[in-house]
Enzyme design. Structure first.
Site, PDB file in Angstrom:
ATOM      1  CD  GLU A  39      -2.991  -0.828  -0.076  1.00 17.80           C
ATOM      2  OE1 GLU A  39      -2.976   0.251  -0.691  1.00 17.80           O
ATOM      3  OE2 GLU A  39      -3.730  -1.773  -0.410  1.00 17.80           O
ATOM      4  CE1 TYR A 122      -6.763   2.998  -0.448  1.00 21.16           C
ATOM      5  CE2 TYR A 122      -4.391   3.104  -0.123  1.00 21.16           C
ATOM      6  CZ  TYR A 122      -5.502   2.464  -0.609  1.00 21.16           C
ATOM      7  OH  TYR A 122      -5.374   1.256  -1.229  1.00 21.16           O
ATOM      8  CG  ASP A 140      -8.175   4.142  -4.345  1.00 23.07           C
ATOM      9  OD1 ASP A 140      -9.411   4.063  -4.381  1.00 23.07           O
ATOM     10  OD2 ASP A 140      -7.444   3.549  -5.161  1.00 23.07           O
TER      11      ASP A 140
END
Length: 344
Positions: A39, A122, A140
């Site tokens: 991520e 996020y 996102d």
DNA sequence: AACTCGTGGGG
DNA sequence: TCCCCAAGAGT
């Protein structure tokens, strides 16, 4: 709302992208370390660019403990070329915090994850949902686009609220990844493939024929142009490298020495006095908020008189230069063979 | 709240 | 060639 999430999951079960950091749809949750690493790398970065970096990092540092013990310079060099280098510094800071204060474990809630370096709204939601099954909001760029179109929403708070309301209690991680896959492969920024979209019948923007009007983007700022110099100082098969200050552009990265960049740069800020020869063509490079013509000044010097790191040229590939300086170094190496440099 | 912060690929 | 933009975060 329930119908949309159900259609999305059904679609995801059949069409989920296969990615190195992912579990198959409906499978056991993936290792939080792998989710976190992927991520962070994926922040503002394409899947294709991330894949090789992810594989290398996982092989070199297979756990939080291993990463926390990493050498700073080695980690920054491993990140070279991926961009947004503060991510690499925060990655290391986060790993060390986890080991020092959390027993090397990731906290299981988005609220706790959010406090760690490099983890924003996020990323906290994504790790919580994907690795821990928390029905967290995961918004996102993909989700913003999908949700703003589904409900014809023109502002972020409304999108976030709808995205949260859309999130199911079951399989929230797969739901988040389904939204992102839909955005990446069907509900694309331009020319979305509405004809094959699993939630087309629920989409307000499609019904109105205004898909491409969402999400509403702020006007683009003009990109200024700058000029500058970088210095290729060569001595005895070595080149002078510096480490840039931790904060700011290309922070913490090895680099060629440079002066200040701007409208009218000068050679007065060279790292040492020498007979500099200017390469005939500058390196052209485009950053997010400015473009740069970087002229490369070359000189053969004595090895004693400069502050920095004399790096063996044949091993320059291991220095971990960011792309801008990698371009400059390649240019210097090519041009010094042809002797086309201009004395200045 | 607006700026800063990279890079490479696609239209 | 140029513009767009991609699983955002920090300040």
């Amino acid at each position: 709302m329930r119908v949309i999430a159900a259609r999305l999951l059904e679609w995801y079960d059949r069409h989920a992208r296969v990615l190195p950091w992912r579990s198959p749809p409906g499978g056991a949750p993936p290792d939080p370390y792998r989710v976190w690493l992927s991520e962070v790398m994926l922040q503002q970065t394409t899947v294709a660019a991330v894949k090789p970096y992810y594989e290398r990092f996982l092989a070199r540092w297979p756990s939080v403990e291993a990463l926390a013990a990493a050498d700073n310079a080695e980690l920054m060099a491993a990140w070279a070329g991926l961009g947004y280098y503060s991510r690499a510094r925060n990655l290391l800071a986060c790993a060390r915090t986890l080991v020092a204060e959390h027993g090397g474990r990731f906290p299981g809630s988005a609220a706790e994850l959010r406090r760690l370096p490099g983890i924003g709204d996020y990323t906290a939601g994504a790790i919580a949902a994907i690795a821990f099954g928390e029905p967290a909001a995961v918004v996102d760029g993909n989700v913003e686009r999908v949700v703003s179109r589904l409900f014809a929403l023109d502002n972020k708070p409304a999108v976030r609220a709808r995205a949260a309301a859309l999130t199911p209690a079951e399989r929230p991680g797969d739901h988040a990844q389904a939204m992102m896959d839909l955005g990446a492969t069907i509900c694309t920024p331009k020319r979305p493939a509405c004809a094959i979209c699993p939630v087309r019948s629920d989409c307000r923007a499609f019904a109105l024929g205004v898909q491409e009007a969402y999400p509403i983007r702020p006007a683009k700022a003009a990109r200024p142009h700058r000029r500058g110099f970088a210095y290729w100082a060569e001595a005895d098969g070595h080149v002078l490298l510096v480490t840039r200050p931790a904060k700011g552009l290309l922070g913490g990265m090895r680099a060629l020495p440079t002066g200040a960049w701007g409208a009218a740069p000068s050679l007065a800020d060279a790292p040492l006095s020498a007979e500099w020869r200017l390469l005939p063509e500058p390196v052209r490079h485009v950053f997010t908020h400015f473009s740069l013509d970087l002229s490369v000044a070359c000189a053969r010097v004595r090895r004693d008189e400069a502050a920095g790191e004399w790096w063996p040229i044949e091993r320059l590939g291991e220095a971990g230069l960011p792309t801008l300086f990698d371009k400059a170094a390649r240019l210097a190496l090519r041009e010094r063979m042809t002797e086309t440099a201009i004395a200045c």
